[in-house]
Design an enzyme around this catalytic site. Structure first.
Site, PDB file in Angstrom:
ATOM      1  N   THR A 158     -21.616   7.572 -22.567  1.00 19.30           N
ATOM      2  CA  THR A 158     -22.026   6.202 -22.909  1.00 19.30           C
ATOM      3  C   THR A 158     -21.682   5.814 -24.345  1.00 19.30           C
ATOM      4  O   THR A 158     -21.642   4.635 -24.673  1.00 19.30           O
ATOM      5  CB  THR A 158     -23.549   6.007 -22.720  1.00 19.30           C
ATOM      6  OG1 THR A 158     -24.234   6.894 -23.609  1.00 19.30           O
ATOM      7  CG2 THR A 158     -23.969   6.274 -21.296  1.00 19.30           C
ATOM      8  N   ASP A 159     -21.416   6.811 -25.217  1.00 14.48           N
ATOM      9  CA  ASP A 159     -21.229   6.493 -26.641  1.00 14.48           C
ATOM     10  C   ASP A 159     -20.041   5.566 -26.885  1.00 14.48           C
ATOM     11  O   ASP A 159     -20.105   4.670 -27.723  1.00 14.48           O
ATOM     12  CB  ASP A 159     -21.048   7.786 -27.454  1.00 14.48           C
ATOM     13  CG  ASP A 159     -22.376   8.466 -27.751  1.00 14.48           C
ATOM     14  OD1 ASP A 159     -23.428   7.890 -27.411  1.00 14.48           O
ATOM     15  OD2 ASP A 159     -22.361   9.580 -28.309  1.00 14.48           O
ATOM     16  N   THR A 181     -22.668  12.510 -20.845  1.00 16.50           N
ATOM     17  CA  THR A 181     -24.026  12.992 -20.571  1.00 16.50           C
ATOM     18  C   THR A 181     -24.307  13.095 -19.083  1.00 16.50           C
ATOM     19  O   THR A 181     -25.084  13.944 -18.643  1.00 16.50           O
ATOM     20  CB  THR A 181     -25.042  12.044 -21.242  1.00 16.50           C
ATOM     21  OG1 THR A 181     -24.869  12.162 -22.644  1.00 16.50           O
ATOM     22  CG2 THR A 181     -26.473  12.378 -20.899  1.00 16.50           C
ATOM     23  N   SER A 187     -17.656  11.692 -24.954  1.00 15.75           N
ATOM     24  CA  SER A 187     -16.789  10.514 -25.102  1.00 15.75           C
ATOM     25  C   SER A 187     -16.403  10.231 -26.558  1.00 15.75           C
ATOM     26  O   SER A 187     -15.531   9.401 -26.823  1.00 15.75           O
ATOM     27  CB  SER A 187     -17.418   9.277 -24.463  1.00 15.75           C
ATOM     28  OG  SER A 187     -18.451   8.756 -25.242  1.00 15.75           O
TER      29      SER A 187
HETATM   30  C1  SIN Z   1     -21.029  10.899 -24.636  1.00 18.02           C
HETATM   31  O1  SIN Z   1     -20.813   9.729 -24.927  1.00 18.02           O
HETATM   32  O2  SIN Z   1     -20.167  11.637 -24.124  1.00 18.02           O
HETATM   33  C2  SIN Z   1     -22.350  11.511 -24.924  1.00 18.02           C
HETATM   34  C3  SIN Z   1     -23.461  10.535 -24.856  1.00 18.02           C
HETATM   35  C4  SIN Z   1     -23.681   9.933 -23.498  1.00 18.02           C
HETATM   36  O3  SIN Z   1     -22.949  10.085 -22.544  1.00 18.02           O
HETATM   37  O4  SIN Z   1     -24.714   9.214 -23.395  1.00 18.02           O
END
Ligand code: SIN
Length: 322
Positions: free
Chosen positions: A91-92, A12, A58
């Site tokens: 973050t995932d 993100t 991710s």
């Molecule tokens: C991801 O994990 O690539 C998408 C969500 C995020 O980064 O918060």
């Protein structure tokens, strides 16, 4: 001037969506160089080299990407005079990548993961400030030898313990149980350090990682069929109820699979707590207990442990040390 390498993987933090909006965006669309340009003075204070390794959400991360990331970091650290490394990441699944690197990276240099909850095109995106603080942390002598770290919302986390607890708030990670310290703008304050084995102290940091066994995570739910456990994997992490628990029917199936060579870890679907050994739920002592590791982190440790040894007692010892 400190030299920092930034390795971009997507997420993100590099997301693009409708101008100003925080949802319905595509992760990994904007180059980190563009995000860096929005941080005042950073190039006056640090000598930065950029590596665009991946541009992915991710949720596309897996073992191949982790191994590539590890090799890339070690090559950069070995071949150029960098003081620290920053990885931009979604973050995932950041908590899984962070733990894999914690266990397998062979370097004392600071390695800091960061990301964002709002895409780069959102009003008041959180990525640029997280990236700025991650660069400052990676350039800090206080971070040397601390293992893999993650930086979010002015909070420093260990790669072992970082855990996403909100899929909505900017401050999305578990401060109460996992923070190692804090940052005030560019200033680094460690409150505590990671006592579990990591990086150069980890036996997995010098081990070949090409053929790790398959390990699955199966979550227990009321009435879950025991046949769910028969996935064909070499290891199963049970994301049990309460303190890593499950029905009697599940345990009968686990004993059958154990006889066939399947390894089981008891972890919990409850975020806070510990999974100890249990004579009631595991009277035959066929399971490894996750202690304070989440199911997702237990999976990574079991994959690496099974590549190192097949001895159940030794694996249990590893789970107490890492
Ligand atoms: C991801 O994990 O690539 C998408 C969500 C995020 O980064 O918060």
């Amino acid at each position: 001037m400190k030299k920092i390498a930034i390795i971009a993987t997507g997420g993100t933090i590099a997301g693009r969506g409708a101008s100003g909006m925080t949802t319905n965006y595509k992760a990994g669309r904007i180059p980190v160089s563009e995000i860096l340009r929005s941080i005042p003075d950073v190039s006056d204070r640090f000598k930065i080299s950029l590596y665009s390794l991946m541009s992915i959400d991710s949720n596309e991360m897996g073992l191949n990407q982790w191994v590539l990331l590890k090799k890339t970091i070690e090559d950069i650290v070995a071949s150029s005079a960098v003081d620290g490394v920053v990885i931009t990441h979604g973050t995932d699944t950041i908590e899984e990548t962070a733990y894999f690197l914690t266990l397998t990276l062979h370097t004392e240099k600071p390695v800091v993961l960061t990301g964002a909850m709002r895409p780069a095109t959102a009003a008041s995106a959180d990525g640029p400030f997280n990236l700025y603080q991650a660069i400052c942390l990676a350039g800090s002598s206080k971070a040397v030898g601390q293992g893999v770290l993650a930086l979010f919302s002015s909070t420093i986390y260990s790669g072992r313990d970082i855990q996403k607890i909100s899929n909505y708030k900017i401050d999305a990670f578990d401060k109460a149980n996992t923070a190692l310290g804090f940052m005030k703008d560019d200033e680094v304050y460690f409150n505590t350090t990671q006592n579990k084995k990591h990086t150069t102290g980890s036996l997995f940091s010098t081990m070949p990682l090409d053929h790790l066994p398959e390990v699955d995570i199966i979550s227990y739910f009321a009435g879950a069929r025991a046949s769910l456990l028969d996935t064909g994997a070499k290891g199963i992490v049970i994301m049990g109820s309460g303190m890593g628990n499950y029905s009697k029917a599940w345990y009968e199936e686990m004993k059958i699979l154990h006889q066939k060579g399947v390894y089981f870890v008891r972890a919990s679907r409850v975020l806070d707590g510990i999974v100890f050994g249990d004579d009631v739920f595991d009277p035959d002592h066929i399971c490894i207990n996750a202690f304070t590791l989440s199911a997702h982190k237990s999976r990574i440790l079991l994959m690496l442990s099974l590549a190192y040894t097949k001895n159940l007692e030794k694996i249990q010892e590893i789970f107490t040390e890492y």
